[in-house]
Design an enzyme around this catalytic site. Structure first.
Site, PDB file in Angstrom:
ATOM      1  N   ASP A 160       0.859  -1.185   0.000  1.00  0.00           N
ATOM      2  CA  ASP A 160       0.000   0.000   0.000  1.00  0.00           C
ATOM      3  C   ASP A 160       0.900   1.242   0.000  1.00  0.00           C
ATOM      4  OD1 ASP A 160      -3.182   0.600   1.174  1.00  0.00           O
ATOM      5  OD2 ASP A 160      -1.738   2.231   1.087  1.00  0.00           O
ATOM      6  N   ILE A 161       0.550   2.217  -0.851  1.00  0.00           N
ATOM      7  CA  ILE A 161       1.386   3.410  -1.020  1.00  0.00           C
ATOM      8  C   ILE A 161       1.389   4.292   0.238  1.00  0.00           C
ATOM      9  CG2 ILE A 161      -0.315   5.070  -1.936  1.00  0.00           C
ATOM     10  CD1 ILE A 161       1.621   5.572  -4.268  1.00  0.00           C
ATOM     11  N   ASN A 220     -12.818  -3.133   2.802  1.00  0.00           N
ATOM     12  CA  ASN A 220     -13.845  -2.085   2.814  1.00  0.00           C
ATOM     13  C   ASN A 220     -14.731  -2.194   1.574  1.00  0.00           C
ATOM     14  OD1 ASN A 220     -12.544  -0.979   5.111  1.00  0.00           O
ATOM     15  ND2 ASN A 220     -11.121   0.142   3.811  1.00  0.00           N
ATOM     16  N   GLN A 263     -14.363   2.578   1.420  1.00  0.00           N
ATOM     17  CA  GLN A 263     -13.716   2.117   0.180  1.00  0.00           C
ATOM     18  C   GLN A 263     -13.430   3.312  -0.717  1.00  0.00           C
ATOM     19  OE1 GLN A 263     -15.929  -0.678  -2.264  1.00  0.00           O
ATOM     20  NE2 GLN A 263     -14.093  -1.283  -3.384  1.00  0.00           N
ATOM     21  N   HIS A 309     -10.356  -5.401  -2.808  1.00  0.00           N
ATOM     22  CA  HIS A 309      -8.993  -5.624  -2.300  1.00  0.00           C
ATOM     23  C   HIS A 309      -9.041  -5.853  -0.798  1.00  0.00           C
ATOM     24  CE1 HIS A 309      -9.856  -1.293  -2.147  1.00  0.00           C
ATOM     25  NE2 HIS A 309      -9.128  -1.271  -1.046  1.00  0.00           N
ATOM     26  N   PHE A 310      -8.024  -6.557  -0.323  1.00  0.00           N
ATOM     27  CA  PHE A 310      -7.893  -6.854   1.104  1.00  0.00           C
ATOM     28  C   PHE A 310      -6.630  -6.179   1.630  1.00  0.00           C
ATOM     29  CE2 PHE A 310     -11.060 -10.216   1.829  1.00  0.00           C
ATOM     30  CZ  PHE A 310     -11.456 -10.441   0.521  1.00  0.00           C
ATOM     31  N   HIS A 311      -6.770  -5.489   2.748  1.00  0.00           N
ATOM     32  CA  HIS A 311      -5.616  -4.898   3.424  1.00  0.00           C
ATOM     33  C   HIS A 311      -5.042  -5.943   4.379  1.00  0.00           C
ATOM     34  CE1 HIS A 311      -6.656  -0.591   2.459  1.00  0.00           C
ATOM     35  NE2 HIS A 311      -7.842  -1.148   2.284  1.00  0.00           N
TER      36      HIS A 311
HETATM   37  P1  5GP Z   1      -9.656   1.440   0.425  1.00  0.00           P
HETATM   38  O1  5GP Z   1      -9.886   2.669   1.263  1.00  0.00           O
HETATM   39  O2  5GP Z   1     -10.292   1.566  -0.953  1.00  0.00           O
HETATM   40  O3  5GP Z   1     -10.016   0.180   1.136  1.00  0.00           O
HETATM   41  O4  5GP Z   1      -8.090   1.373   0.240  1.00  0.00           O
HETATM   42  C1  5GP Z   1      -7.408   1.859  -0.858  1.00  0.00           C
HETATM   43  C2  5GP Z   1      -5.932   1.795  -0.537  1.00  0.00           C
HETATM   44  O5  5GP Z   1      -5.210   1.955  -1.743  1.00  0.00           O
HETATM   45  C3  5GP Z   1      -5.457   2.901   0.408  1.00  0.00           C
HETATM   46  O6  5GP Z   1      -4.925   2.315   1.592  1.00  0.00           O
HETATM   47  C4  5GP Z   1      -4.395   3.651  -0.390  1.00  0.00           C
HETATM   48  O7  5GP Z   1      -3.285   4.035   0.375  1.00  0.00           O
HETATM   49  C5  5GP Z   1      -4.026   2.651  -1.476  1.00  0.00           C
HETATM   50  N1  5GP Z   1      -3.619   3.280  -2.719  1.00  0.00           N
HETATM   51  C6  5GP Z   1      -4.229   4.319  -3.354  1.00  0.00           C
HETATM   52  N2  5GP Z   1      -3.580   4.614  -4.500  1.00  0.00           N
HETATM   53  C7  5GP Z   1      -2.545   3.746  -4.585  1.00  0.00           C
HETATM   54  C8  5GP Z   1      -1.499   3.568  -5.569  1.00  0.00           C
HETATM   55  O8  5GP Z   1      -1.406   4.259  -6.572  1.00  0.00           O
HETATM   56  N3  5GP Z   1      -0.606   2.574  -5.316  1.00  0.00           N
HETATM   57  C9  5GP Z   1      -0.674   1.772  -4.214  1.00  0.00           C
HETATM   58  N4  5GP Z   1       0.254   0.851  -4.073  1.00  0.00           N
HETATM   59  N5  5GP Z   1      -1.631   1.925  -3.278  1.00  0.00           N
HETATM   60  C10 5GP Z   1      -2.560   2.902  -3.456  1.00  0.00           C
END
Ligand code: 5GP
Ligand code: ZN
Length: 135
Positions: A29-30, A85, A92, A98-100
């Site tokens: 995760d970035i 999420n 989300q 996706h899974f964290h």
């Molecule tokens: P969500 O909130 O949709 O469950 O999580 C999305 C996740 O994607 C966030 O934790 C965010 O930091 C990560 N993310 C967003 N853009 C990028 C990207 O360009 N590259 C990577 N590796 N992660 C990203």
């Protein structure tokens, strides 16, 4: 399709890939909660978990376990959260399922979400409503 995680899965957008096979990709995760925070993503696009084909659930969970094992092998990792999420209301941001997989250690400062409890009779009512919703 203009989807960030489809582009990462196709190597059109750069990421720090930890593992991939024909069905699943896992990359850092970035913006990590803790260093090593990894996203496990089925390569085929679906927006939320409800749309994920059941046959992809097994390879996705197997990948989550691979990442979890690799994280638990790190000397400073004592636990792992697996979070997922669905929909904006639940946090989300990227609409590709996706899974964290988040490494944790005691005292890292991250709290669990607070519980709100049930008043008398509310748990029974909720149980009835949810049982009615099981198809
Ligand atoms: P969500 O909130 O949709 O469950 O999580 C999305 C996740 O994607 C966030 O934790 C965010 O930091 C990560 N993310 C967003 N853009 C990028 C990207 O360009 N590259 C990577 N590796 N992660 C990203
Ligand atoms: Zn996608």
């Amino acid at each position: 399709m203009d989807c960030l995680f489809c582009k990462i899965a196709a190597h059109e957008v750069e990421s720090d890939i930890i593992y991939e096979d024909d069905k699943v990709i896992a990359f850092l995760d970035i913006n990590p909660v803790n260093h090593g925070h990894t996203l496990v993503v089925p390569k085929k696009h679906s927006e939320q978990l409800l749309e994920l084909p059941d046959e992809l659930a097994e390879p996705v969970i197997a990948t989550i376990k691979k990442i979890m094992r690799a994280l638990m092998n790190l000397p400073d990792v004592e636990g792992v959260n697996v979070m997922q999420n669905n929909y904006e209301a639940a946090g989300q941001v990227v609409p590709h399922v996706h899974f964290h997989v988040i490494p944790r250690k005691k005292g890292d400062g991250h709290r669990h979400w607070p519980g709100i409890g049930y008043a008398e009779g509310e748990a029974a009512l909720m149980t009835m409503k949810l049982k009615d919703g099981i198809k």
